[in-house]
Scaffold this motif. Structure first.
Motif, PDB file in Angstrom:
ATOM      1  N   PRO A  19       0.780  -1.213   0.112  1.00  0.00           N
ATOM      2  CA  PRO A  19      -0.028   0.155  -0.006  1.00  0.00           C
ATOM      3  C   PRO A  19       0.943   1.246   0.077  1.00  0.00           C
ATOM      4  CG  PRO A  19      -0.888  -1.587   1.688  1.00  0.00           C
ATOM      5  CD  PRO A  19       0.595  -2.204   1.117  1.00  0.00           C
ATOM      6  N   ALA A  20       0.379   2.352  -0.565  1.00  0.00           N
ATOM      7  CA  ALA A  20       1.077   3.704  -0.390  1.00  0.00           C
ATOM      8  C   ALA A  20       0.934   4.272   1.219  1.00  0.00           C
ATOM      9  CB  ALA A  20      -0.029   4.838  -1.056  1.00  0.00           C
ATOM     10  N   GLY A  21       2.327   5.042   1.284  1.00  0.00           N
ATOM     11  CA  GLY A  21       2.540   5.410   2.484  1.00  0.00           C
ATOM     12  C   GLY A  21       4.038   5.848   2.728  1.00  0.00           C
ATOM     13  N   HIS A  27       2.443  -0.103  -4.669  1.00  0.00           N
ATOM     14  CA  HIS A  27       3.041  -0.836  -5.642  1.00  0.00           C
ATOM     15  C   HIS A  27       2.528  -2.067  -5.774  1.00  0.00           C
ATOM     16  CE1 HIS A  27       6.353  -3.110  -7.663  1.00  0.00           C
ATOM     17  NE2 HIS A  27       6.626  -3.670  -6.674  1.00  0.00           N
ATOM     18  N   ARG A  28       2.145  -2.689  -7.040  1.00  0.00           N
ATOM     19  CA  ARG A  28       1.716  -3.939  -7.268  1.00  0.00           C
ATOM     20  C   ARG A  28       2.969  -4.700  -7.428  1.00  0.00           C
ATOM     21  NH1 ARG A  28      -3.916  -4.973 -10.544  1.00  0.00           N
ATOM     22  NH2 ARG A  28      -4.448  -3.937  -8.315  1.00  0.00           N
ATOM     23  N   ALA A  29       3.123  -5.876  -6.534  1.00  0.00           N
ATOM     24  CA  ALA A  29       4.039  -6.864  -6.690  1.00  0.00           C
ATOM     25  C   ALA A  29       3.726  -8.172  -7.517  1.00  0.00           C
ATOM     26  CB  ALA A  29       4.639  -7.361  -5.200  1.00  0.00           C
ATOM     27  N   LEU A  30       2.322  -8.487  -7.456  1.00  0.00           N
ATOM     28  CA  LEU A  30       2.154  -9.740  -8.063  1.00  0.00           C
ATOM     29  C   LEU A  30       0.623  -9.354  -8.549  1.00  0.00           C
ATOM     30  CD1 LEU A  30       3.177 -12.435  -5.516  1.00  0.00           C
ATOM     31  CD2 LEU A  30       3.936 -12.339  -8.006  1.00  0.00           C
ATOM     32  N   ASP A  31       0.522  -9.943  -9.792  1.00  0.00           N
ATOM     33  CA  ASP A  31      -0.860  -9.310 -10.723  1.00  0.00           C
ATOM     34  C   ASP A  31      -1.453 -10.755 -11.325  1.00  0.00           C
ATOM     35  OD1 ASP A  31      -2.952  -7.899 -11.762  1.00  0.00           O
ATOM     36  OD2 ASP A  31      -1.700  -6.751 -12.969  1.00  0.00           O
ATOM     37  N   GLY A  32      -2.574 -11.236 -10.550  1.00  0.00           N
ATOM     38  CA  GLY A  32      -3.263 -12.360 -11.228  1.00  0.00           C
ATOM     39  C   GLY A  32      -2.458 -13.656 -11.292  1.00  0.00           C
ATOM     40  N   GLY A  65       0.572  -9.321   5.113  1.00  0.00           N
ATOM     41  CA  GLY A  65      -0.099  -8.467   6.116  1.00  0.00           C
ATOM     42  C   GLY A  65       1.034  -8.094   7.193  1.00  0.00           C
ATOM     43  N   ARG A  66       2.244  -8.666   7.188  1.00  0.00           N
ATOM     44  CA  ARG A  66       3.252  -8.261   8.253  1.00  0.00           C
ATOM     45  C   ARG A  66       4.266  -7.550   7.478  1.00  0.00           C
ATOM     46  NH1 ARG A  66       4.311 -13.370  11.825  1.00  0.00           N
ATOM     47  NH2 ARG A  66       5.380 -11.757  13.128  1.00  0.00           N
ATOM     48  N   GLN A  75      -0.183  -6.793   0.947  1.00  0.00           N
ATOM     49  CA  GLN A  75      -1.579  -7.082   1.182  1.00  0.00           C
ATOM     50  C   GLN A  75      -2.096  -8.030   0.063  1.00  0.00           C
ATOM     51  OE1 GLN A  75      -2.607  -6.491   3.890  1.00  0.00           O
ATOM     52  NE2 GLN A  75      -1.658  -4.921   5.073  1.00  0.00           N
ATOM     53  N   ILE A  76      -2.919  -8.731   0.237  1.00  0.00           N
ATOM     54  CA  ILE A  76      -3.553  -9.550  -0.730  1.00  0.00           C
ATOM     55  C   ILE A  76      -4.774  -8.604  -1.355  1.00  0.00           C
ATOM     56  CG2 ILE A  76      -4.862 -11.700  -1.580  1.00  0.00           C
ATOM     57  CD1 ILE A  76      -3.051 -13.105   0.334  1.00  0.00           C
TER      58      ILE A  76
END
Length: 285
Positions: A19-21, A27-32, A65-66, A75-76
Protein backbone atom coordinates in the motif's frame (compact mmCIF):
# COMPACT_ATOMS: atom_id res chain seq x y z
CA UNK A 1 -4.70 -30.69 13.24
CA UNK A 2 -2.09 -31.85 10.69
CA UNK A 3 -2.81 -30.88 7.10
CA UNK A 4 -4.15 -33.84 5.12
CA UNK A 5 -4.86 -32.37 1.67
CA UNK A 6 -3.09 -33.05 -1.62
CA UNK A 7 -2.53 -29.38 -2.55
CA UNK A 8 -0.40 -27.48 -0.05
CA UNK A 9 -0.39 -24.12 -1.87
CA UNK A 10 -3.20 -22.87 -4.10
CA UNK A 11 -2.90 -19.39 -5.60
CA UNK A 12 -5.91 -18.41 -7.69
CA UNK A 13 -5.64 -15.12 -9.61
CA UNK A 14 -3.87 -13.68 -6.57
CA UNK A 15 -2.84 -10.01 -6.61
CA UNK A 16 -0.52 -8.62 -3.93
CA UNK A 17 0.27 -4.96 -3.33
CA UNK A 18 2.37 -2.81 -1.03
CA UNK A 19 0.00 0.00 0.00
CA UNK A 20 0.89 3.67 -0.39
CA UNK A 21 2.46 5.35 2.60
CA UNK A 22 5.51 7.21 3.90
CA UNK A 23 5.77 9.20 0.68
CA UNK A 24 5.55 6.08 -1.51
CA UNK A 25 2.92 5.17 -4.05
CA UNK A 26 1.17 1.82 -3.92
CA UNK A 27 3.19 -0.88 -5.65
CA UNK A 28 1.68 -4.00 -7.22
CA UNK A 29 4.14 -6.85 -6.65
CA UNK A 30 2.05 -9.70 -8.12
CA UNK A 31 -0.81 -9.45 -10.58
CA UNK A 32 -3.25 -12.31 -11.15
CA UNK A 33 -0.95 -15.26 -10.40
CA UNK A 34 -2.43 -18.76 -10.49
CA UNK A 35 -0.43 -21.84 -9.52
CA UNK A 36 -0.49 -24.76 -7.10
CA UNK A 37 2.03 -26.90 -5.25
CA UNK A 38 1.15 -30.51 -4.53
CA UNK A 39 2.13 -32.52 -1.47
CA UNK A 40 5.73 -33.69 -1.80
CA UNK A 41 6.44 -31.44 -4.79
CA UNK A 42 9.46 -29.15 -5.11
CA UNK A 43 8.42 -26.01 -6.99
CA UNK A 44 11.04 -23.60 -8.29
CA UNK A 45 10.31 -19.88 -8.57
CA UNK A 46 12.50 -17.90 -10.96
CA UNK A 47 12.49 -14.41 -12.42
CA UNK A 48 14.41 -11.17 -12.62
CA UNK A 49 14.97 -8.88 -9.64
CA UNK A 50 11.72 -7.12 -8.74
CA UNK A 51 9.52 -9.75 -10.39
CA UNK A 52 7.70 -10.52 -7.12
CA UNK A 53 9.45 -13.78 -6.19
CA UNK A 54 10.43 -12.89 -2.63
CA UNK A 55 7.08 -11.20 -1.95
CA UNK A 56 5.20 -14.32 -3.04
CA UNK A 57 7.50 -16.57 -0.99
CA UNK A 58 7.09 -14.45 2.14
CA UNK A 59 3.31 -14.39 1.77
CA UNK A 60 3.19 -18.18 1.29
CA UNK A 61 5.23 -18.44 4.50
CA UNK A 62 2.40 -16.61 6.31
CA UNK A 63 3.92 -13.12 6.38
CA UNK A 64 1.18 -11.47 4.34
CA UNK A 65 -0.02 -8.40 6.23
CA UNK A 66 3.26 -8.18 8.16
CA UNK A 67 6.25 -5.92 7.55
CA UNK A 68 9.05 -7.54 5.59
CA UNK A 69 12.74 -6.58 5.99
CA UNK A 70 13.40 -3.46 3.92
CA UNK A 71 9.82 -3.33 2.64
CA UNK A 72 6.37 -2.24 3.60
CA UNK A 73 3.50 -4.59 4.40
CA UNK A 74 2.25 -6.77 1.51
CA UNK A 75 -1.52 -7.15 1.25
CA UNK A 76 -3.62 -9.54 -0.83
CA UNK A 77 -6.00 -7.26 -2.74
CA UNK A 78 -7.42 -9.73 -5.23
CA UNK A 79 -7.93 -13.43 -5.76
CA UNK A 80 -7.13 -16.15 -3.26
CA UNK A 81 -4.03 -17.65 -1.66
CA UNK A 82 -4.52 -20.81 0.37
CA UNK A 83 -1.66 -22.49 2.22
CA UNK A 84 -2.22 -25.83 3.98
CA UNK A 85 -5.96 -25.22 3.67
CA UNK A 86 -5.83 -21.74 5.25
CA UNK A 87 -7.04 -18.69 3.29
CA UNK A 88 -4.31 -16.12 3.89
CA UNK A 89 -6.45 -13.17 2.87
CA UNK A 90 -8.42 -13.45 6.11
CA UNK A 91 -5.90 -15.14 8.39
CA UNK A 92 -6.40 -14.52 12.11
CA UNK A 93 -3.41 -14.30 14.50
CA UNK A 94 -3.99 -17.71 16.10
CA UNK A 95 -4.34 -19.40 12.72
CA UNK A 96 -1.19 -17.59 11.53
CA UNK A 97 0.73 -18.96 14.51
CA UNK A 98 -0.40 -22.51 13.73
CA UNK A 99 0.48 -22.06 10.07
CA UNK A 100 4.02 -20.86 10.77
CA UNK A 101 4.53 -24.03 12.84
CA UNK A 102 3.81 -26.07 9.71
CA UNK A 103 5.80 -23.88 7.29
CA UNK A 104 9.59 -23.61 7.45
CA UNK A 105 10.81 -20.29 6.06
CA UNK A 106 14.33 -19.51 4.89
CA UNK A 107 14.26 -15.80 4.02
CA UNK A 108 16.65 -14.05 1.68
CA UNK A 109 20.09 -13.60 3.27
CA UNK A 110 19.01 -15.89 6.12
CA UNK A 111 22.60 -16.50 7.22
CA UNK A 112 22.92 -12.81 8.09
CA UNK A 113 19.74 -12.90 10.18
CA UNK A 114 20.97 -15.39 12.80
CA UNK A 115 20.84 -14.03 16.35
CA UNK A 116 24.41 -12.85 17.10
CA UNK A 117 24.23 -13.50 20.86
CA UNK A 118 23.02 -17.09 20.39
CA UNK A 119 25.28 -20.05 19.71
CA UNK A 120 24.81 -22.11 16.58
CA UNK A 121 22.85 -24.71 18.60
CA UNK A 122 20.66 -22.02 20.17
CA UNK A 123 19.95 -20.44 16.80
CA UNK A 124 18.86 -23.77 15.32
CA UNK A 125 16.74 -24.78 18.32
CA UNK A 126 15.19 -21.35 18.93
CA UNK A 127 12.02 -21.90 16.82
CA UNK A 128 11.15 -24.94 18.96
CA UNK A 129 11.63 -23.16 22.29
CA UNK A 130 9.76 -20.09 21.05
CA UNK A 131 6.69 -22.30 20.72
CA UNK A 132 7.34 -24.79 23.53
CA UNK A 133 9.57 -23.21 26.23
CA UNK A 134 9.46 -26.40 28.31
CA UNK A 135 10.54 -28.67 25.45
CA UNK A 136 12.98 -31.33 26.67
CA UNK A 137 16.47 -29.87 26.20
CA UNK A 138 18.15 -33.26 25.75
CA UNK A 139 15.77 -34.24 22.97
CA UNK A 140 16.15 -30.82 21.34
CA UNK A 141 19.93 -31.14 21.49
CA UNK A 142 19.67 -34.43 19.63
CA UNK A 143 17.50 -32.87 16.92
CA UNK A 144 19.90 -29.95 16.57
CA UNK A 145 22.92 -32.28 16.29
CA UNK A 146 21.12 -34.40 13.71
CA UNK A 147 20.36 -31.38 11.52
CA UNK A 148 23.84 -29.92 11.95
CA UNK A 149 25.26 -33.21 10.73
CA UNK A 150 22.73 -33.28 7.88
CA UNK A 151 23.93 -29.90 6.57
CA UNK A 152 27.50 -31.21 6.83
CA UNK A 153 28.78 -29.05 9.66
CA UNK A 154 30.89 -30.48 12.53
CA UNK A 155 29.21 -30.95 15.90
CA UNK A 156 31.93 -28.84 17.58
CA UNK A 157 30.29 -25.87 15.87
CA UNK A 158 27.24 -26.12 18.17
CA UNK A 159 28.91 -23.96 20.81
CA UNK A 160 30.26 -21.37 18.37
CA UNK A 161 28.67 -18.01 17.58
CA UNK A 162 27.66 -16.77 14.12
CA UNK A 163 30.55 -14.31 13.90
CA UNK A 164 33.00 -17.20 14.40
CA UNK A 165 31.96 -19.10 11.27
CA UNK A 166 31.95 -18.31 7.54
CA UNK A 167 29.03 -16.88 5.59
CA UNK A 168 28.44 -20.22 3.87
CA UNK A 169 28.41 -22.03 7.21
CA UNK A 170 25.94 -19.47 8.57
CA UNK A 171 23.68 -20.15 5.60
CA UNK A 172 23.76 -23.88 6.35
CA UNK A 173 22.93 -23.14 10.00
CA UNK A 174 19.98 -21.08 8.76
CA UNK A 175 18.82 -24.02 6.60
CA UNK A 176 18.94 -26.29 9.66
CA UNK A 177 17.01 -23.69 11.68
CA UNK A 178 14.29 -23.47 9.03
CA UNK A 179 13.82 -27.25 9.11
CA UNK A 180 13.95 -27.85 12.89
CA UNK A 181 10.15 -27.88 13.20
CA UNK A 182 9.90 -30.63 10.56
CA UNK A 183 7.62 -28.54 8.34
CA UNK A 184 5.00 -29.77 5.90
CA UNK A 185 6.03 -26.95 3.54
CA UNK A 186 9.50 -25.41 3.19
CA UNK A 187 9.82 -21.95 1.62
CA UNK A 188 13.44 -21.15 0.72
CA UNK A 189 14.58 -17.85 -0.78
CA UNK A 190 18.04 -18.41 -2.31
CA UNK A 191 19.05 -21.43 -0.18
CA UNK A 192 22.65 -21.52 -1.45
CA UNK A 193 23.35 -17.79 -0.97
CA UNK A 194 26.88 -17.30 0.37
CA UNK A 195 27.72 -21.01 0.14
CA UNK A 196 31.09 -21.66 -1.50
CA UNK A 197 30.84 -23.14 -4.99
CA UNK A 198 32.62 -26.33 -3.87
CA UNK A 199 30.07 -26.85 -1.07
CA UNK A 200 26.92 -26.16 -3.09
CA UNK A 201 26.66 -29.66 -4.51
CA UNK A 202 26.71 -31.31 -1.06
CA UNK A 203 24.22 -28.73 0.27
CA UNK A 204 21.81 -29.47 -2.59
CA UNK A 205 22.25 -33.21 -1.99
CA UNK A 206 21.45 -32.60 1.69
CA UNK A 207 18.25 -30.72 0.84
CA UNK A 208 17.12 -33.54 -1.45
CA UNK A 209 17.96 -36.17 1.18
CA UNK A 210 16.04 -34.27 3.88
CA UNK A 211 13.07 -33.85 1.55
CA UNK A 212 13.11 -37.54 0.72
CA UNK A 213 13.28 -38.44 4.41
CA UNK A 214 10.60 -36.04 5.67
CA UNK A 215 8.50 -35.74 2.47
CA UNK A 216 7.91 -32.00 2.77
CA UNK A 217 6.78 -29.83 -0.13
CA UNK A 218 8.89 -26.83 -1.09
CA UNK A 219 8.83 -23.48 -2.84
CA UNK A 220 12.43 -22.66 -3.78
CA UNK A 221 13.68 -19.36 -5.20
CA UNK A 222 17.07 -19.31 -6.88
CA UNK A 223 18.73 -17.15 -9.49
CA UNK A 224 21.12 -20.01 -10.22
CA UNK A 225 20.08 -22.20 -13.13
CA UNK A 226 22.00 -25.20 -11.81
CA UNK A 227 20.23 -25.02 -8.43
CA UNK A 228 16.77 -24.86 -10.00
CA UNK A 229 17.58 -27.69 -12.41
CA UNK A 230 18.90 -29.88 -9.58
CA UNK A 231 16.25 -29.30 -6.92
CA UNK A 232 12.86 -28.72 -8.52
CA UNK A 233 10.13 -30.82 -10.09
CA UNK A 234 8.38 -27.87 -11.74
CA UNK A 235 9.11 -24.16 -12.14
CA UNK A 236 7.03 -21.00 -12.14
CA UNK A 237 8.52 -18.04 -13.99
CA UNK A 238 7.62 -14.50 -12.90
CA UNK A 239 8.26 -11.34 -14.88
CA UNK A 240 6.99 -7.95 -13.74
CA UNK A 241 4.61 -9.57 -11.27
CA UNK A 242 3.01 -11.78 -13.92
CA UNK A 243 3.28 -15.55 -14.33
CA UNK A 244 4.87 -16.12 -17.74
CA UNK A 245 5.84 -19.79 -17.49
CA UNK A 246 4.73 -22.83 -15.50
CA UNK A 247 5.52 -26.52 -15.80
CA UNK A 248 8.40 -28.95 -15.78
CA UNK A 249 11.66 -27.11 -16.37
CA UNK A 250 12.38 -28.89 -19.65
CA UNK A 251 8.85 -28.22 -20.93
CA UNK A 252 8.97 -24.53 -20.05
CA UNK A 253 12.37 -24.02 -21.65
CA UNK A 254 11.71 -26.11 -24.77
CA UNK A 255 8.47 -24.27 -25.56
CA UNK A 256 8.96 -20.69 -24.36
CA UNK A 257 5.89 -18.57 -25.03
CA UNK A 258 7.22 -15.29 -23.61
CA UNK A 259 10.33 -13.24 -24.52
CA UNK A 260 11.66 -13.41 -20.96
CA UNK A 261 11.33 -17.20 -20.90
CA UNK A 262 13.15 -17.43 -24.23
CA UNK A 263 16.07 -15.56 -22.65
CA UNK A 264 16.01 -17.91 -19.67
CA UNK A 265 16.04 -20.92 -21.98
CA UNK A 266 19.35 -19.85 -23.48
CA UNK A 267 20.86 -19.15 -20.04
CA UNK A 268 19.78 -22.55 -18.68
CA UNK A 269 21.01 -24.34 -21.80
CA UNK A 270 24.50 -22.90 -21.29
CA UNK A 271 24.60 -23.72 -17.58
CA UNK A 272 23.14 -27.21 -17.67
CA UNK A 273 24.58 -28.42 -20.98
CA UNK A 274 26.98 -31.33 -20.33
CA UNK A 275 30.64 -30.57 -20.91
CA UNK A 276 32.00 -32.42 -23.91
CA UNK A 277 35.42 -33.86 -23.08
CA UNK A 278 37.88 -34.43 -25.93
CA UNK A 279 38.35 -37.98 -27.13
CA UNK A 280 41.88 -38.84 -26.07
CA UNK A 281 41.82 -42.42 -27.30
CA UNK A 282 45.06 -43.16 -29.03
CA UNK A 283 46.59 -39.90 -27.86
CA UNK A 284 49.95 -40.82 -26.35
CA UNK A 285 50.93 -37.34 -25.17
Amino acid sequence: MPFAGDVVVAASDVTIEYPAGHGRQAHRALDGVTLSIRRGELMGLVGETGSGKSTFAACVAGLVGRRLPGDDVPQIVGGSLRVLGQELRALRPRARSRLTYEVGYLPQNAGRLLRPGFTVAENIGDPVLAREPKYDRRELGGRVAELLDAVQLPLRMMSMFPHEISSGQRQRVAIARSLILRPVLWVADEPTAGVDVTARGPVLDTILELQSEHDFSALIISHEAAVTARLTDRVAVLQGGHLVGLGRLDEVLENPNHPYVRGLAEEYRIVTEPIQLPDLEGDDR
